[in-house]
Design a protein around this motif. Structure first.
Motif, PDB file in Angstrom:
ATOM      1  N   TYR A 207      -1.910   3.126  -4.680  1.00 20.35           N
ATOM      2  CA  TYR A 207      -2.852   2.834  -5.757  1.00 20.35           C
ATOM      3  C   TYR A 207      -4.277   3.206  -5.358  1.00 20.35           C
ATOM      4  N   ILE A 222      -9.679  -1.967  -6.190  1.00 21.82           N
ATOM      5  CA  ILE A 222      -8.649  -2.330  -7.163  1.00 21.82           C
ATOM      6  C   ILE A 222      -7.265  -1.969  -6.639  1.00 21.82           C
ATOM      7  N   GLY A 223      -7.121  -0.806  -6.014  1.00 25.54           N
ATOM      8  CA  GLY A 223      -5.817  -0.385  -5.508  1.00 25.54           C
ATOM      9  C   GLY A 223      -5.292  -1.272  -4.400  1.00 25.54           C
ATOM     10  N   ALA A 226      -4.381  -4.694  -5.927  1.00 21.74           N
ATOM     11  CA  ALA A 226      -3.147  -4.620  -6.715  1.00 21.74           C
ATOM     12  C   ALA A 226      -1.925  -4.500  -5.816  1.00 21.74           C
ATOM     13  N   GLY A 240      -3.718  -5.012 -11.719  1.00 21.34           N
ATOM     14  CA  GLY A 240      -4.392  -3.747 -11.425  1.00 21.34           C
ATOM     15  C   GLY A 240      -4.482  -2.852 -12.640  1.00 21.34           C
ATOM     16  N   SER A 244      -8.209  -1.818 -13.903  1.00 19.02           N
ATOM     17  CA  SER A 244      -8.562  -0.406 -13.770  1.00 19.02           C
ATOM     18  C   SER A 244      -8.703   0.278 -15.127  1.00 19.02           C
TER      19      SER A 244
END
Length: 358
Positions: A207, A222-223, A226, A240, A244
């Motif tokens: 991610y 965020i990746g 998540a 996520g 996103s």
């Protein structure tokens, strides 16, 4: 069992370093046993393993903390701009339905940014005051960072002795059955923790890399978040995806082709997780339904907080093994396999048929 439950409920606020130490000892004990078989002293093996683990975690925190803190600071600084951008998109005259749906909520969010900042500042001041007056948060952090490795060292060193003592508590006639159940529970818990942990790391890297290549702001943060939250099935991908996508709309609108790539990334990641990674890393050794895992995490987390999250999967695994064992015994019992007896109505019918035949 009742005494254990009462003790956990009453002492849940101080159990975190001890539960974390038990979990760490459970994961590192096989490595210590392997080193001991190679000729290393048990105490030396224990200190070496725990020391390397602490150094590795500390190094990882030192390397990743600047990136995470920088991303968080950047996100906080640009949050009002994201609100204005998305609000402008929602209040577009060409989309009156979207304006009615989310326009008022976004306007309220924009107006309350200052209030939220003031509340956060006041809360931070209260937190610092509580640290210096009560020292509760400071003690909790200190116990987690210092007490956990110490507890893990003692447990790893005495692991075999503890297992032998518990094994001696079991009546000799039932030891083979209990040992078989313990081995099955151990395989289930170990397989899930190792497999799901590996899966979370792979998803975090995927991610973060995909969102960064796309050029999404805060893509790394965020990746990684998540991927790590994916320890709870589907929760990481959904959180996520929502976060996103909102950031992508604020950043790339009106370029819808780029915006739609963000949901596609999480769809691909969840598909790989469900059909390729999860069967290979988790499904081969674990017989736990994802719904049962999610329920256990939410239930124990609600009851016992973060300690409940740590013990949710082991307890759910043990309950699952014991339930399957109980069902197996039930299916083998005379109560289940006995042939049904003829009822009074059936006997009357048989007698009536016999009279007709005569």
């Amino acid at each position: 069992m009742a005494a254990v439950v009462v003790a956990v409920v009453l002492l849940r606020e101080v159990l975190l370093p001890f539960v974390a130490g038990m979990l760490l000892a459970y994961l590192l004990d096989p490595l210590a046993t392997r080193l001991e078989r190679l000729g290393m002293n048990r105490l030396v093996a224990t200190l070496t393993i725990v020391g390397l683990f602490v150094v590795g975690v500390t190094t990882l925190i030192i390397l990743t903390a600047p990136v995470v803190v920088g991303e968080l600071a950047y996100f906080i600084d640009n949050f009002p701009l994201y609100i204005k951008t998305v609000r402008g998109f929602a209040t577009d005259p060409d989309r009156p339905w979207l304006s009615k749906l989310v326009g008022e909520g976004l306007a309220y969010a924009e107006q309350s940014v200052g209030e939220l900042t003031a509340m956060a500042t006041a809360g931070f001041k209260d937190f610092l005051r509580s640290v210096w007056t009560g020292g509760r948060a400071l003690i909790s952090a200190f116990s987690l960072l210092v007490v956990t490795p110490i507890v893990a060292c003692y447990l790893i060193y005495d692991w075999k002795k503890m297992v032998a003592v518990i094994d001696n508590w079991i009546p000799p006639a039932q030891r083979d059955t209990v040992r078989a159940l313990a081995r099955e529970i151990d395989d289930t818990i170990g397989g899930f923790l190792i497999g799901q942990g590996t899966l979370c790391l792979i998803l975090a890297v995927f991610y973060a890399a995909a969102l960064s290549v796309l050029g999404l702001k805060h893509g790394i943060l965020i990746g990684i978040a998540a991927g790590l939250i994916s320890f709870v099935p589907y929760l990481g991908s959904l959180s996520g995806l929502v976060t996103s996508t909102c950031v992508a709309i604020a950043q790339f609108w009106p370029h819808w082709a780029i915006i739609w790539i963000v949901p596609a990334i999480f769809f691909v990641g969840q598909t790989l997780s469900d059909y390729l990674l999860s069967p290979y890393f988790v499904g081969r050794r674990v017989n736990l339904n994802p719904v049962w895992i999610m329920f256990a995490l939410f239930a124990f987390g609600y009851l016992f907080g973060f300690v409940g999250l740590l013990i949710a999967v082991p307890l759910a695994s043990a309950i699952g093994v014991l339930t399957r064992f109980a069902l197996q015994r039930y299916y083998e019992s005379f109560f289940y396999t006995a042939t049904p007896r003829a009822t009074t109505t059936d006997a009357v019918r048989l007698t009536h048929c016999d009279k007709k035949m005569d």
